[in-house]
Design a protein around this motif. Structure first.
Motif, PDB file in Angstrom:
ATOM      1  N   ARG A 192      -5.874  14.019  -5.427  1.00 17.51           N
ATOM      2  CA  ARG A 192      -6.382  12.946  -6.286  1.00 17.51           C
ATOM      3  C   ARG A 192      -7.505  12.172  -5.598  1.00 17.51           C
ATOM      4  O   ARG A 192      -8.513  11.842  -6.210  1.00 17.51           O
ATOM      5  N   GLU A 193      -7.311  11.876  -4.319  1.00 18.83           N
ATOM      6  CA  GLU A 193      -8.344  11.160  -3.557  1.00 18.83           C
ATOM      7  C   GLU A 193      -9.612  11.993  -3.419  1.00 18.83           C
ATOM      8  O   GLU A 193     -10.721  11.477  -3.547  1.00 18.83           O
ATOM      9  N   MET A 194      -9.441  13.282  -3.164  1.00 17.67           N
ATOM     10  CA  MET A 194     -10.604  14.173  -3.055  1.00 17.67           C
ATOM     11  C   MET A 194     -11.358  14.224  -4.387  1.00 17.67           C
ATOM     12  O   MET A 194     -12.591  14.216  -4.413  1.00 17.67           O
ATOM     13  N   GLU A 195     -10.616  14.261  -5.476  1.00 19.45           N
ATOM     14  CA  GLU A 195     -11.237  14.308  -6.798  1.00 19.45           C
ATOM     15  C   GLU A 195     -12.019  13.021  -7.076  1.00 19.45           C
ATOM     16  O   GLU A 195     -13.117  13.061  -7.645  1.00 19.45           O
ATOM     17  N   LYS A 196     -11.482  11.885  -6.646  1.00 18.99           N
ATOM     18  CA  LYS A 196     -12.197  10.617  -6.817  1.00 18.99           C
ATOM     19  C   LYS A 196     -13.511  10.626  -6.045  1.00 18.99           C
ATOM     20  O   LYS A 196     -14.536  10.136  -6.538  1.00 18.99           O
ATOM     21  N   LYS A 197     -13.494  11.206  -4.842  1.00 25.07           N
ATOM     22  CA  LYS A 197     -14.717  11.284  -4.041  1.00 25.07           C
ATOM     23  C   LYS A 197     -15.757  12.166  -4.720  1.00 25.07           C
ATOM     24  O   LYS A 197     -16.944  11.842  -4.733  1.00 25.07           O
ATOM     25  N   LYS A 240       0.857  -1.192   0.000  1.00 18.41           N
ATOM     26  CA  LYS A 240       0.000   0.000   0.000  1.00 18.41           C
ATOM     27  C   LYS A 240       0.885   1.231   0.000  1.00 18.41           C
ATOM     28  O   LYS A 240       1.876   1.294   0.711  1.00 18.41           O
ATOM     29  N   ASN A 255       1.146  10.720   1.785  1.00 12.38           N
ATOM     30  CA  ASN A 255       0.087  11.698   2.042  1.00 12.38           C
ATOM     31  C   ASN A 255       0.476  13.052   1.478  1.00 12.38           C
ATOM     32  O   ASN A 255       0.222  14.072   2.096  1.00 12.38           O
ATOM     33  N   ASP A 308      -1.447  13.607  -3.786  1.00 13.88           N
ATOM     34  CA  ASP A 308      -2.200  12.381  -3.550  1.00 13.88           C
ATOM     35  C   ASP A 308      -3.526  12.678  -2.861  1.00 13.88           C
ATOM     36  O   ASP A 308      -4.553  12.084  -3.195  1.00 13.88           O
ATOM     37  N   MET A 309      -3.495  13.607  -1.920  1.00  6.36           N
ATOM     38  CA  MET A 309      -4.728  13.977  -1.232  1.00  6.36           C
ATOM     39  C   MET A 309      -5.712  14.603  -2.214  1.00  6.36           C
ATOM     40  O   MET A 309      -6.917  14.312  -2.167  1.00  6.36           O
TER      41      MET A 309
END
Length: 129
Positions: free
Chosen positions: A30-35, A19, A23, A27-28
């Motif tokens: 990208r994760e926010m955009e996925k949400k 994994k 952070n 990367d944060m």
């Protein structure tokens, strides 16, 4: 080839991928955009199933998360990664959900914001009367 397979047979499956524990601000983001994308899809799906109040709720939540994403990118000088298409999609979806819930003034206001914003690539395709 058979000789190679014979020498390396039976070593078992490859180990699982590690994994990524990074952070970084990128990367944060990208994760926010996925949400945000997931909420956008959930909203559109709920609308297609005639669950208009759920669709509106998901659209509002998506708009809120998208604003948080923009602020995050501004704070971390990631403006070059700004996704105008995502912002346009979120606003357009929100306006559609307002319209589906018969909240016509909110829908018109949101559509007007889209038309007036010159950053969006295709505002001319949308006309508000």
């Amino acid at each position: 080839l058979n000789q190679f397979q014979g020498q390396h047979a039976g070593t078992g499956p490859a180990p699982p991928l590690e994994k990524k524990e990074s952070n970084s601000p990128e990367d944060m983001a990208r994760e926010m955009e996925k949400k945000v994308n997931a909420l956008l899809e959930e909203s559109a799906t709920a609308n297609s199933e005639n669950k208009f109040s759920l669709a509106l709720e998901k659209a509002k939540e998506g708009a809120k998360k998208e604003r948080q994403l923009c602020k995050h990118r501004e704070q971390h000088q990631l403006m070059d990664q700004m996704n105008i298409d995502l912002t346009y999609s979120v606003c357009f979806n929100l306006a559609n959900q307002y319209q589906a819930n018969e909240m016509y003034m909110e829908a018109l206001n949101t559509y007007s914001l889209i038309v007036k914003n010159k950053q969006y690539p295709q505002p001319g395709r949308l006309r508000v009367n």
